[in-house]
Structures are given as C-alpha cells and as structure tokens.
Design a protein around this motif. Structure first.
Motif, mmCIF file in Angstrom:
data_model
loop_
_atom_site.group_PDB
_atom_site.id
_atom_site.type_symbol
_atom_site.label_atom_id
_atom_site.label_comp_id
_atom_site.label_asym_id
_atom_site.label_seq_id
_atom_site.Cartn_x
_atom_site.Cartn_y
_atom_site.Cartn_z
ATOM 1 N N GLY A 233 -3.555 9.922 11.960
ATOM 2 C CA GLY A 233 -3.536 8.469 11.851
ATOM 3 C C GLY A 233 -2.373 7.978 11.009
ATOM 4 O O GLY A 233 -1.436 8.716 10.716
ATOM 5 N N TYR A 234 -2.443 6.725 10.610
ATOM 6 C CA TYR A 234 -1.357 6.115 9.844
ATOM 7 C C TYR A 234 -1.918 5.048 8.917
ATOM 8 O O TYR A 234 -3.045 4.570 9.085
ATOM 9 C CB TYR A 234 -0.313 5.500 10.779
ATOM 10 C CG TYR A 234 -0.856 4.388 11.655
ATOM 11 C CD1 TYR A 234 -0.815 3.051 11.226
ATOM 12 C CD2 TYR A 234 -1.419 4.658 12.898
ATOM 13 C CE1 TYR A 234 -1.316 2.024 12.020
ATOM 14 C CE2 TYR A 234 -1.922 3.641 13.697
ATOM 15 C CZ TYR A 234 -1.867 2.328 13.250
ATOM 16 O OH TYR A 234 -2.384 1.317 14.033
ATOM 17 N N ILE A 235 -1.100 4.676 7.938
ATOM 18 C CA ILE A 235 -1.444 3.599 7.008
ATOM 19 C C ILE A 235 -0.303 2.585 7.048
ATOM 20 O O ILE A 235 0.865 2.945 6.889
ATOM 21 C CB ILE A 235 -1.606 4.106 5.556
ATOM 22 C CG1 ILE A 235 -2.540 5.320 5.494
ATOM 23 C CG2 ILE A 235 -2.124 2.977 4.664
ATOM 24 C CD1 ILE A 235 -3.955 5.042 5.836
ATOM 25 N N MET A 236 -0.658 1.331 7.243
ATOM 26 C CA MET A 236 0.361 0.284 7.312
ATOM 27 C C MET A 236 1.040 0.075 5.953
ATOM 28 O O MET A 236 0.437 0.301 4.898
ATOM 29 C CB MET A 236 -0.263 -1.028 7.775
ATOM 30 C CG MET A 236 -0.808 -1.007 9.197
ATOM 31 S SD MET A 236 0.488 -0.843 10.437
ATOM 32 C CE MET A 236 1.288 -2.445 10.261
ATOM 33 N N ASN A 237 2.273 -0.350 5.992
ATOM 34 C CA ASN A 237 2.985 -0.717 4.772
ATOM 35 C C ASN A 237 2.411 -2.041 4.266
ATOM 36 O O ASN A 237 2.341 -3.016 5.013
ATOM 37 C CB ASN A 237 4.476 -0.861 5.063
ATOM 38 C CG ASN A 237 5.299 -1.016 3.794
ATOM 39 O OD1 ASN A 237 4.881 -0.586 2.730
ATOM 40 N ND2 ASN A 237 6.458 -1.626 3.919
ATOM 41 N N SER A 238 1.960 -2.079 3.037
ATOM 42 C CA SER A 238 1.285 -3.282 2.545
ATOM 43 C C SER A 238 1.476 -3.448 1.038
ATOM 44 O O SER A 238 1.385 -2.487 0.271
ATOM 45 C CB SER A 238 -0.217 -3.219 2.862
ATOM 46 O OG SER A 238 -0.910 -4.300 2.279
ATOM 47 N N LYS A 239 1.717 -4.689 0.628
ATOM 48 C CA LYS A 239 1.827 -4.999 -0.795
ATOM 49 C C LYS A 239 0.477 -4.875 -1.494
ATOM 50 O O LYS A 239 0.414 -4.801 -2.728
ATOM 51 C CB LYS A 239 2.371 -6.421 -0.971
ATOM 52 C CG LYS A 239 3.803 -6.608 -0.484
ATOM 53 C CD LYS A 239 4.268 -8.039 -0.694
ATOM 54 C CE LYS A 239 5.702 -8.223 -0.201
ATOM 55 N NZ LYS A 239 6.168 -9.632 -0.387
ATOM 56 N N LEU A 240 -0.591 -4.865 -0.713
ATOM 57 C CA LEU A 240 -1.921 -4.759 -1.309
ATOM 58 C C LEU A 240 -2.115 -3.423 -2.020
ATOM 59 O O LEU A 240 -2.903 -3.334 -2.971
ATOM 60 C CB LEU A 240 -2.991 -4.928 -0.227
ATOM 61 C CG LEU A 240 -3.032 -6.276 0.494
ATOM 62 C CD1 LEU A 240 -4.172 -6.308 1.504
ATOM 63 C CD2 LEU A 240 -3.171 -7.428 -0.502
ATOM 64 N N VAL A 241 -1.396 -2.404 -1.564
ATOM 65 C CA VAL A 241 -1.487 -1.100 -2.223
ATOM 66 C C VAL A 241 -0.971 -1.210 -3.656
ATOM 67 O O VAL A 241 -1.595 -0.705 -4.596
ATOM 68 C CB VAL A 241 -0.689 -0.025 -1.447
ATOM 69 C CG1 VAL A 241 -0.697 1.296 -2.213
ATOM 70 C CG2 VAL A 241 -1.257 0.164 -0.052
ATOM 71 N N VAL A 242 0.155 -1.877 -3.812
ATOM 72 C CA VAL A 242 0.738 -2.061 -5.145
ATOM 73 C C VAL A 242 -0.207 -2.852 -6.036
ATOM 74 O O VAL A 242 -0.403 -2.525 -7.216
ATOM 75 C CB VAL A 242 2.097 -2.783 -5.047
ATOM 76 C CG1 VAL A 242 2.667 -3.048 -6.437
ATOM 77 C CG2 VAL A 242 3.081 -1.957 -4.219
ATOM 78 N N GLU A 243 -0.814 -3.900 -5.481
ATOM 79 C CA GLU A 243 -1.753 -4.708 -6.261
ATOM 80 C C GLU A 243 -2.963 -3.896 -6.687
ATOM 81 O O GLU A 243 -3.464 -4.030 -7.810
ATOM 82 C CB GLU A 243 -2.198 -5.927 -5.433
ATOM 83 C CG GLU A 243 -1.095 -6.936 -5.174
ATOM 84 C CD GLU A 243 -0.492 -7.463 -6.460
ATOM 85 O OE1 GLU A 243 -1.257 -7.816 -7.383
ATOM 86 O OE2 GLU A 243 0.752 -7.516 -6.548
ATOM 87 N N ALA A 244 -3.440 -3.039 -5.793
ATOM 88 C CA ALA A 244 -4.598 -2.203 -6.113
ATOM 89 C C ALA A 244 -4.272 -1.222 -7.232
ATOM 90 O O ALA A 244 -5.078 -0.996 -8.138
ATOM 91 C CB ALA A 244 -5.058 -1.457 -4.861
ATOM 92 N N ASN A 247 -4.256 -2.907 -10.519
ATOM 93 C CA ASN A 247 -5.611 -3.214 -10.978
ATOM 94 C C ASN A 247 -6.443 -1.957 -11.224
ATOM 95 O O ASN A 247 -7.600 -2.069 -11.624
ATOM 96 C CB ASN A 247 -6.323 -4.088 -9.936
ATOM 97 C CG ASN A 247 -5.858 -5.529 -9.949
ATOM 98 O OD1 ASN A 247 -6.295 -6.322 -10.772
ATOM 99 N ND2 ASN A 247 -4.945 -5.867 -9.044
ATOM 100 N N GLN A 248 -5.850 -0.793 -10.970
ATOM 101 C CA GLN A 248 -6.552 0.496 -11.101
ATOM 102 C C GLN A 248 -7.881 0.474 -10.340
ATOM 103 O O GLN A 248 -8.916 0.930 -10.825
ATOM 104 C CB GLN A 248 -6.785 0.834 -12.584
ATOM 105 C CG GLN A 248 -5.499 1.081 -13.346
ATOM 106 C CD GLN A 248 -5.729 1.465 -14.792
ATOM 107 O OE1 GLN A 248 -6.337 0.709 -15.565
ATOM 108 N NE2 GLN A 248 -5.248 2.637 -15.180
ATOM 109 N N ASN A 249 -7.796 -0.088 -9.142
ATOM 110 C CA ASN A 249 -8.969 -0.217 -8.289
ATOM 111 C C ASN A 249 -8.541 0.133 -6.867
ATOM 112 O O ASN A 249 -7.653 -0.510 -6.316
ATOM 113 C CB ASN A 249 -9.500 -1.655 -8.347
ATOM 114 C CG ASN A 249 -10.862 -1.803 -7.694
ATOM 115 O OD1 ASN A 249 -11.365 -0.885 -7.037
ATOM 116 N ND2 ASN A 249 -11.469 -2.962 -7.853
ATOM 117 N N PRO A 250 -9.129 1.153 -6.247
ATOM 118 C CA PRO A 250 -8.726 1.575 -4.902
ATOM 119 C C PRO A 250 -8.733 0.412 -3.917
ATOM 120 O O PRO A 250 -9.635 -0.427 -3.928
ATOM 121 C CB PRO A 250 -9.775 2.623 -4.535
ATOM 122 C CG PRO A 250 -10.213 3.177 -5.847
ATOM 123 C CD PRO A 250 -10.211 2.008 -6.785
#
Length: 301
Positions: A233-244, A247-250
C-alpha cells in the motif's frame, strides 16, 4: 474489485462482539512477527509502525511494538512517553520483559530498546538463553509483534529483519530512498534471508505515483535479485503527519477520518487478510530460533 472498506467494516463488526476486550486478549492462535525497516532514515518508518500498531489494535488484535533502533530509538518521543526501563533492564537487572513494557495508545504495548540493544551484541550463551525465554512470553499475549528496526544494512538491522518471517519495507518516491531500499533487499538476499517482503510507499502525491514506484522496484528486484516483493500500500503526503508529531499524538487518533488514516487502515486490513496463512503458522517460533542462531554465531566469532 476487492472492497477494503467493506472488509474493514466486517472486521470491526465482528470484533464488537468481543465485549471490547481490545488489546487485553489474544484472538489468534498464531503470533506474527513483522519487522519494519527502510534503506535510509527519515522516510517515516517509526511513524508508520506506531500508526499501524494502533490500527491493528483498534481492529481487536493485541499488539506489541519493539523499538529496535539502536541509534535513533524514538517511539517514546513520538508518543510522549517516558519509559523507565528498556531491554537492558531485562539483561542487567533480571527484570521480566512484561515488567518493562510501557502502555501506548489504544492498548498497544511498547518495549523500549535504545542503548540497551548494544548489550545484545555481547551476550554470552546463558544470557542469550535468558533473553530468548523472556521474549517467548510474548507469544502467549500478542497477535502481532512489530519490530521497528534501524535504517540501513547494519548487522543488527539484518539480524532482526532476517529473523522475522515478514518484513515491511518503507520507501518514499525520492530516488535516493529507492536506491537504498533496493540495497537493503539485495543485502537480505545475499545474507540468505527468506522473509516475505512487502513494500509501503510513503509521502506520495497520488495513487499513480505509488504504483509507479512499486513497479520500478518490483521489476529491478525480480530481474537482478530474483526476488518478488508485494505491494502492501501507500501513505499520502500530508501536513497532518507533521502536526501529529508536534502534538506527540499518532495521526490515526488525531485525524481518524483523514486520507492517511484510511491508508493505514487499508494496509492493516491487507495484513490481517493473511493471518491464517499456513506460511505464518510458526512465525514466532521461527523468529526466536533465527534470532538465537544469529547472536550465537556473533558470540562465537
């Protein structure tokens, strides 16, 4: 066409009947050991491992994550945890491995490795047998044991990946990342590893890009290494990863309806779909035997 969303709904519905015993009761006869690795650092390997573990746990499976990255162990940082003990506590303080586990999100258990993994490299036969006996307890408790290895082709990385029957390799579309993950596959095959290899392409802009990356690596591995890899599979490029991360929250918990969380859930469903394969029947026993063989040879040398 295979409907992953429907499959996910079916699994969730089935597991709702277990009185929500998520991460407290093993629901399969087999414990699957899956190593997660990459050819280079900075491709999102640890973040992927954490979110996959949570996705599997939400589906009702018991999951433990072993942080086996000696140089850059950072699962605790990503989760905002402060483990009091790690593997060295088992080796040097005679702690039971169950005592050193840290509670992660959604019932996932974390076993910190860090600098304690250096001690494994110099174990004598007695201490190695003790460690193996401690690790063997995990088979009775967990459906999945995910090993977050270091990046690259060091001996420690090779030992963990080779010992597992299954390995998930993380790459990005960047040429350097592809070159390095190919080098990892080559090193594993030269070493004689027979583990099943699956690829996840991280930080893609769209599905087409993910398919192109997989096909390039698949063709090269098949032609020059006589090795087949599976597209997981794959994971989209997303700024939400950086935000997570900030926040030290998956992200699967912070943004459960996002495309990246859906990507992770789809990957979890694929993994669960092969749970009852005969090839994985003795996964944990095989892991312990291969793990012991490697470090026994290392000690004799």
């Amino acid at each position: 066409m295979y409907d992953q969303a429907e499959r996910l709904r079916q699994i969730l519905k089935t597991n709702e009947n277990s009185n929500r015993q998520t991460s407290t009761r093993k629901i399969t006869d087999n414990t699957r050991v899956i190593a997660v690795s990459s050819g280079k650092g900075g491709v999102g390997k640890t973040n992927f491992t954490i979110n996959l573990a949570i996705s599997l746990s939400k589906l009702g499976y018991t999951v433990a994550v072993i942080d086996a990255d000696i140089g850059l162990a950072n699962i605790d940082v990503l989760l905002g945890l402060l483990p009091k003990e790690n593997i060295s506590s088992v080796l040097n303080k005679n702690k039971n491995i169950l005592e050193i586990m840290t509670d992660g999100p959604d019932g996932v258990k974390i076993i910190a490795g860090g600098s304690g993994l250096y001690d494994i490299l110099s174990l004598n036969a007695e201490n190695l047998n003790y460690l193996i006996s401690q690790l063997s307890q995990l088979e009775q408790l967990f459906d999945f044991v995910l090993i977050d290895t270091g990046a690259g082709i060091s001996e420690v990385v090779m030992s963990f990946v080779s010992a597992a029957d299954e390995a998930i390799l993380i790459t990005t579309p960047e040429p350097t990342s592809l070159t390095d993950v190919y080098a990892l596959i080559k090193a594993l095959r030269i070493r004689g590893s027979s583990c099943k290899l699956r690829l996840v392409v991280n930080r893609v802009e769209n599905q087409r890009e993910a398919i192109d990356v997989f096909e390039k690596l698949f063709i090269a591995s098949k032609k020059f290494l006589n090795t087949s890899i599976e597209n997981l599979g794959y994971i989209m490029n997303s700024k939400l990863v950086v935000e997570a991360v900030k926040n030290q929250n998956p992200f699967i918990n912070l943004y459960p309806n996002s495309s990246i969380s859906k990507n992770i859930n789809s990957i979890a469903v694929k993994i669960i779909g092969s749970t009852n394969n005969n090839e994985n029947k003795n996964s944990f026993t095989n892991f312990l035997n291969k793990f012991k063989d490697f470090f026994s040879k290392n000690d004799s040398e």
